[in-house]
Design a protein around this motif. Structure first.
Motif, mmCIF file in Angstrom:
data_model
loop_
_atom_site.group_PDB
_atom_site.id
_atom_site.type_symbol
_atom_site.label_atom_id
_atom_site.label_comp_id
_atom_site.label_asym_id
_atom_site.label_seq_id
_atom_site.Cartn_x
_atom_site.Cartn_y
_atom_site.Cartn_z
ATOM 1 N N ASN A 1 0.845 -1.191 0.000
ATOM 2 C CA ASN A 1 0.000 0.000 0.000
ATOM 3 C C ASN A 1 0.885 1.246 0.000
ATOM 4 N N THR A 2 0.395 2.296 -0.640
ATOM 5 C CA THR A 2 1.047 3.605 -0.588
ATOM 6 C C THR A 2 -0.042 4.666 -0.437
ATOM 7 N N ALA A 3 0.328 5.765 0.175
ATOM 8 C CA ALA A 3 -0.599 6.890 0.308
ATOM 9 C C ALA A 3 0.235 8.160 0.368
ATOM 10 N N GLY A 4 0.327 8.863 -0.770
ATOM 11 C CA GLY A 4 1.168 10.051 -0.804
ATOM 12 C C GLY A 4 2.616 9.685 -0.577
ATOM 13 N N ASP A 5 3.181 10.197 0.514
ATOM 14 C CA ASP A 5 4.583 9.907 0.811
ATOM 15 C C ASP A 5 4.750 8.670 1.687
ATOM 16 N N SER A 6 3.666 8.041 2.090
ATOM 17 C CA SER A 6 3.739 6.856 2.959
ATOM 18 C C SER A 6 3.889 5.592 2.125
ATOM 19 N N VAL A 7 4.738 4.684 2.619
ATOM 20 C CA VAL A 7 4.944 3.388 1.965
ATOM 21 C C VAL A 7 4.795 2.298 3.008
ATOM 22 N N LEU A 8 3.953 1.302 2.702
ATOM 23 C CA LEU A 8 3.740 0.174 3.595
ATOM 24 C C LEU A 8 4.164 -1.094 2.872
ATOM 25 N N ALA A 9 5.022 -1.889 3.525
ATOM 26 C CA ALA A 9 5.542 -3.107 2.902
ATOM 27 C C ALA A 9 5.554 -4.247 3.911
ATOM 28 N N GLU A 10 5.609 -5.463 3.394
ATOM 29 C CA GLU A 10 5.739 -6.647 4.262
ATOM 30 C C GLU A 10 7.021 -7.382 3.905
ATOM 31 N N PHE A 11 7.564 -8.077 4.902
ATOM 32 C CA PHE A 11 8.790 -8.854 4.729
ATOM 33 C C PHE A 11 8.564 -10.270 5.244
ATOM 34 N N PRO A 12 9.266 -11.246 4.670
ATOM 35 C CA PRO A 12 9.162 -12.625 5.173
ATOM 36 C C PRO A 12 10.014 -12.860 6.413
ATOM 37 N N SER A 13 10.863 -11.879 6.750
ATOM 38 C CA SER A 13 11.807 -12.062 7.846
ATOM 39 C C SER A 13 11.972 -10.768 8.620
ATOM 40 N N ALA A 14 11.918 -10.867 9.964
ATOM 41 C CA ALA A 14 12.139 -9.694 10.804
ATOM 42 C C ALA A 14 13.565 -9.171 10.636
ATOM 43 N N VAL A 15 14.526 -10.084 10.525
ATOM 44 C CA VAL A 15 15.924 -9.680 10.352
ATOM 45 C C VAL A 15 16.088 -8.887 9.060
ATOM 46 N N SER A 16 15.509 -9.369 7.975
ATOM 47 C CA SER A 16 15.612 -8.668 6.685
ATOM 48 C C SER A 16 14.996 -7.284 6.765
ATOM 49 N N ALA A 17 13.865 -7.160 7.446
ATOM 50 C CA ALA A 17 13.193 -5.865 7.551
ATOM 51 C C ALA A 17 14.053 -4.867 8.314
ATOM 52 N N VAL A 18 14.657 -5.297 9.415
ATOM 53 C CA VAL A 18 15.488 -4.391 10.218
ATOM 54 C C VAL A 18 16.720 -3.960 9.433
ATOM 55 N N ILE A 19 17.383 -4.917 8.783
ATOM 56 C CA ILE A 19 18.587 -4.577 8.003
ATOM 57 C C ILE A 19 18.232 -3.616 6.868
ATOM 58 N N CYS A 20 17.109 -3.890 6.192
ATOM 59 C CA CYS A 20 16.668 -3.021 5.094
ATOM 60 C C CYS A 20 16.404 -1.604 5.608
ATOM 61 N N ALA A 21 15.733 -1.492 6.755
ATOM 62 C CA ALA A 21 15.402 -0.173 7.314
ATOM 63 C C ALA A 21 16.666 0.615 7.656
ATOM 64 N N VAL A 22 17.621 -0.039 8.294
ATOM 65 C CA VAL A 22 18.854 0.644 8.683
ATOM 66 C C VAL A 22 19.651 1.053 7.450
ATOM 67 N N GLU A 23 19.742 0.159 6.464
ATOM 68 C CA GLU A 23 20.486 0.494 5.237
ATOM 69 C C GLU A 23 19.828 1.668 4.506
ATOM 70 N N PHE A 24 18.496 1.699 4.510
ATOM 71 C CA PHE A 24 17.794 2.802 3.847
ATOM 72 C C PHE A 24 18.137 4.139 4.517
ATOM 73 N N GLN A 25 18.095 4.165 5.838
ATOM 74 C CA GLN A 25 18.403 5.415 6.531
ATOM 75 C C GLN A 25 19.851 5.849 6.276
#
Length: 600
Positions: A72-96
């Protein structure tokens, strides 16, 4: 985390739920938006959109790399799902980190900052979109996040904290838009740790029919050195943490428990203040390199001590002693409260039984090995009385698992396995860090011969609560089938210490481990006793014959083989018998059976 089939959608049956036909699953949710996006648009709409597209391209590439899916997206908001909590955290930190690097290379007007919130929980599937509490909590965490930061829920933190090389700051229980959530900040370079006052814990009335609450009061420092207060407080906090792992009993928070520190109150007054029936009290006396720790459990309603213990330990490693004592206290208290509660339940009139009472009756029948129908009926009544009380669901799983192993249910095994999966998935959806439910997921995949996923869930359960007997049992089984026999036997002994009843349905498992380890005399002793208790069980008799053969007691082995073949006329050779055995013990058993005289 590898495969996460527990995140598959499951239709929950057998529960009185209005949304019984709604598809649900457990998902890791990633929510992000731009800080001050409306202001940026008002200042320079065209530049803001170009900048956002540039940042979104970075995010899309990271999602592709870490298996994220935008739903889902709404304007500047992005909502995503991941199969792994570890992958989501690493992705978030790398993005920042990449956004920070981008900002350093563009004019101030083109710079952007993002907030990110991560949560793992139950979601509803609607086409390609996701809804529900799991998504809502992630959105609340995103709102709580610092600009340029990542804020995550405790469910995510508990899964990833030991698996990634990142620091985390516990910012405690927070209330955001009427949602209470225990939040953690990821430590990211350039962001100063923040101090947010936790939302004051509300001490709410205990729901009728709920399990009794327990409060661990600050242990008293009896040492002459006032600086040892930290040690007493540390033991207290560890006991609270370990008790909370069991999930059955509501454990009063650390903040509430420590609010009575230093006050001269009676047990009854503390009970009223904290809404806790049971109180854990203790003292610590540290002198030189030795420490004496005393602990007791009080039923405040009856104003009597129902358990007490004392430990004397050398302080070679202060933190090791702290862990040992806190785990020991938690281990002792959990069954003691169950026993005390069962005694109280037996005195209750049937019309006054609550969800907790009904569950305890079911648990008693389970341990007595009563008919499954009666146990399941009591569990369903408990669930109907309190749908959010999760222990009856897990007891249903245990009953179904026990039934699955019975020979007369051979034709129903697929059906029983499916029921176990549905119930365990439901519980994990309600509480992602429930060790008992994760252990049941391990059992489900073990039954499907999916060893990778069985081990995955077993290790997740053990990581959450290393004193959950279902978790250690699952680890013992999966490590055995993975060929790690010594490790499997270690977990077997740990399970035996926590709850001997876990292995009562499968005595040949310990015998199998002992045979592979070459401890044949011990194996024979164990299997002989098992056969005496169940002389018509051909599987047990087969293991006894194999043990006798391996010990070269050939006359006894040949006599046992004749009895075995009468019970199993379909087994005429080693080739017939091999498929009936666990893979890891085939060689040891067939060797003994061959010595006893079974043909190739």
């Amino acid at each position: 985390m590898g495969k996460t089939p527990g995140q598959k959608a499951a239709r929950v049956k057998g529960f009185k739920m209005s949304e019984s036909e709604i598809l649900r699953k457990i998902a890791v949710i990633f929510v992000t938006d731009v800080v001050g996006f409306s202001t940026l648009m008002a200042q320079n709409e065209e530049l803001t959109l170009r900048s956002f597209r540039s940042c979104k391209e970075i995010l899309d590439n990271l999602f592709e790399e870490h298996s994220g899916r935008i739903f889902n997206t709404a304007g500047d908001s992005v909502l995503a799902e991941f199969p792994s909590a570890v992958s989501a955290v690493i992705c978030a930190v790398e993005f920042q980190k990449l956004i920070k690097a981008r900002n350093a290379s563009v004019p101030n007007a083109a710079q952007m900052q993002f907030r990110i919130g991560l949560n793992m929980g139950d979601v509803i599937i609607e086409g390609t979109n996701l809804y529900g509490d799991g998504v809502n909590v992630a959105a609340r965490l995103e709102a709580l996040s610092q600009a340029g930061g990542v804020c995550l829920s405790k469910s995510i933190h508990d899964f990833v904290s030991q698996k990634v090389d990142l620091g985390f700051q516990d910012i405690g229980a927070q209330q955001v838009k009427n949602t209470n959530v225990h939040a953690f900040d990821v430590s990211i370079g350039g962001l100063a740790p923040r101090q947010i006052a936790p939302t004051p814990p509300a001490i709410e009335p205990v729901e009728a029919g709920a399990p009794p609450s327990i409060a661990v009061l600050p242990f008293k420092n009896m040492s002459t050195d006032a600086e040892q207060e930290y040690f007493a407080d540390g033991v207290t906090e560890d006991i609270i943490s370990h008790l909370a792992l069991w999930k059955t009993f509501p454990v009063v928070s650390r903040n509430s428990s420590f609010s009575v520190k230093g006050l001269s109150l009676t047990a009854s007054e503390i009970s009223d203040k904290l809404n806790a029936r049971y109180l854990v009290e203790g003292s610590i006396r540290k002198a030189g390199n030795k420490v004496r720790i005393s602990a007791s459990l009080t039923d405040a309603l009856k104003d009597r001590t129902i358990w007490s213990e004392r430990w004397d330990r050398p302080l070679d490693d202060i933190f090791e002693v702290q862990d040992e004592i806190s785990i020991a206290v938690a281990r002792a208290i959990d069954p003691e409260i169950r026993r005390q509660s069962r005694e109280n339940t037996e005195l209750s009139k049937p019309e006054s039984l609550t969800a907790w009472d009904l569950y305890l009756q079911a648990l008693q029948k389970y341990h007595r090995r009563d008919a499954p129908e009666g146990i399941l009926s009591l569990c369903d009544q408990a669930i109907q009385a309190s749908v959010n009380f999760l222990d009856p669901y897990l007891l249903k799983c245990k009953v179904l698992l026990r039934e699955r192993f019975k020979p007369h249910n051979r034709e129903r095994r697929a059906e029983l396995s499916a029921q176990i999966f549905e119930i365990a998935s439901y519980v994990v959806g309600k509480e992602a860090s429930n060790a008992g439910a994760l252990a049941m997921m391990a059992s489900y995949y073990f039954q499907l011969n999916d060893l990778d996923n069985a081990r995955h869930y077993a290790h997740e359960a053990f990581g959450i609560n290393p004193n959950n007997s279902a978790a250690t049992r699952a680890l013992s089984l999966t490590e055995a089938y993975a060929g790690n026999i010594e490790l499997a036997y270690d977990y077997f002994l740990k399970t035996q210490a926590l709850d001997p009843s876990e292995w009562r349905e499968w005595p040949q498992f310990e015998v199998s481990l002992l045979m592979v380890l070459g401890r044949m005399n011990e194996a024979l002793d164990k299997i002989t006793r098992a056969v005496e208790n169940d002389p018509e069980n051909n599987l047990l008799l087969g293991f006894k014959v194999a043990a006798l053969g391996n010990l070269d007691r050939l006359a006894d082995a040949q006599q046992g083989l004749e009895a075995f073949l009468q019970l199993r006329p379909d087994v005429t050779s080693l080739a017939d018998y091999a498929p009936l055995l666990p893979d890891f013990v085939v060689e040891a058993v067939l060797q003994g059976m061959q010595k006893a005289g079974l043909k190739q």
